[in-house]
Design an enzyme around this catalytic site. Sequence first.
Site, PDB file in Angstrom:
ATOM      1  N   HIS A 396       0.834  -1.171  -0.075  1.00 48.73           N
ATOM      2  CA  HIS A 396       0.058  -0.021   0.004  1.00 48.73           C
ATOM      3  C   HIS A 396       0.794   1.388   0.149  1.00 48.73           C
ATOM      4  CE1 HIS A 396      -3.760   2.254   0.439  1.00 48.73           C
ATOM      5  NE2 HIS A 396      -4.250   1.489   0.909  1.00 48.73           N
ATOM      6  N   ASP A 400      -2.498   2.354  -4.262  1.00 56.13           N
ATOM      7  CA  ASP A 400      -3.649   2.282  -3.455  1.00 56.13           C
ATOM      8  C   ASP A 400      -4.633   1.019  -3.846  1.00 56.13           C
ATOM      9  OD1 ASP A 400      -3.146   4.741  -2.007  1.00 56.13           O
ATOM     10  OD2 ASP A 400      -3.651   5.983  -3.580  1.00 56.13           O
TER      11      ASP A 400
END
Length: 423
Positions: A396, A400
């Site tokens: 992450h 995203d």
Amino acid sequence: MSENIVMPKLGMTMKEGTIEEWHKQVGDTVESGEGIVTISSEKLTQEIESPVGGELLEINMDTEKVAKVGDVLGVVGQAGESVGSGGPSVQETRAPSSNEKEQGSREDTKKEVRATIQKGNDEQQSGERIFISPLARKLAKEHDLPMERINGTGGNGRITRLDINRVLEHGLDKAEEKKEEPAKAYTAATLEAQPIGEGLNPMRKAIAQNMRESVEQTAQLTLHRKAGADKLIALQKKLREEAESAEVDVKLSLTVLIARATVLALQDFQKMNTRYENGELSQFDEVHLGIATSLEDGLVVPVVKNAEQKPIGILAKEIKEVSTKARDGEANEDALSGSTFTITNMGASGVEYFTPILNLHETGILGVGSLQDELALEDGEVTQIKKVPFSLTFDHQILDGAAAGEFLSILVKYIENPYLLIL
């Protein structure tokens, strides 16, 4: 003239290795080219041969010890020859390392080895820890032998293959201990102080260290999604029939077709085909596809280099080749490194979804689950269809969730429209 036995460099990234087992003791006769000690790196195990014939004059590093590349493990020479007259080694021609400074002089090292051997024997006798070579451990498990009832005759009180053979012929060395040991109380501080992978074999220790490092350095998140697999299965059947008809020796598994779909998806969405290492994010045009391969004692990831250049037939052969070499222990360091994305398939275990851990420095890893039968409504009628579940773990920090979801959508497009794989 005596010769040093040094820790070799088994691969470009190797910095240290573990002494697995000494096959000779000080004073034993050694033939030139005879295997004298087995060492292992993170992924490979190798037997070091004696450079000369004569006698094992000295052991500087005992079993279970970790030595840096170039460190002197022992000395072979003629009986009565003074130690230290051997040819120069990597360790002798470079500036002292931090490891050498900590260990001190050779005499201090010998004292430490003797103390460690005594400590290891005491620990084995008290039941706190058992030293055993990987081969001996495997044989003990195969014959259901309780390791705590076997006396180790190797260095550091280590149980060796010879000890297992002796027990199989003459029986166990110790009577069964009836007294139960009280459970040890571990505090958080005690657990934190323990080295990662302590007490595990070298491969599992390396896996433990790499997985912990991967988790600690990344923000891992896993997305799950299914894709319709009926058309993919039909294509696989058609290609197999064509291959058999043309007498082409190639195994076209669903894993191969999913690998091909993954390669195409990575080319379409190159943000997933990246490595974040040493503070630098690198994006690749080439797809070096890692294929997670399970072994008896752990897991390795052999790599198909430039997978984007391989048509399905060639990709199938290379996946089989690298996986077979990995299982047979024939894969070298280069074959086990450099991947830009990894696939791990647990379909054979019946697992549907799981959360694979990122291969160190990679941005994504795709988990493939077992085929699932589902009911669907088509043209007003209920019909049975097959779906393949995917588990995509990604960093992450780099991507995203929306971006990772986009990659999964591209992958599903190729799975559900499989003729795109051969166009």
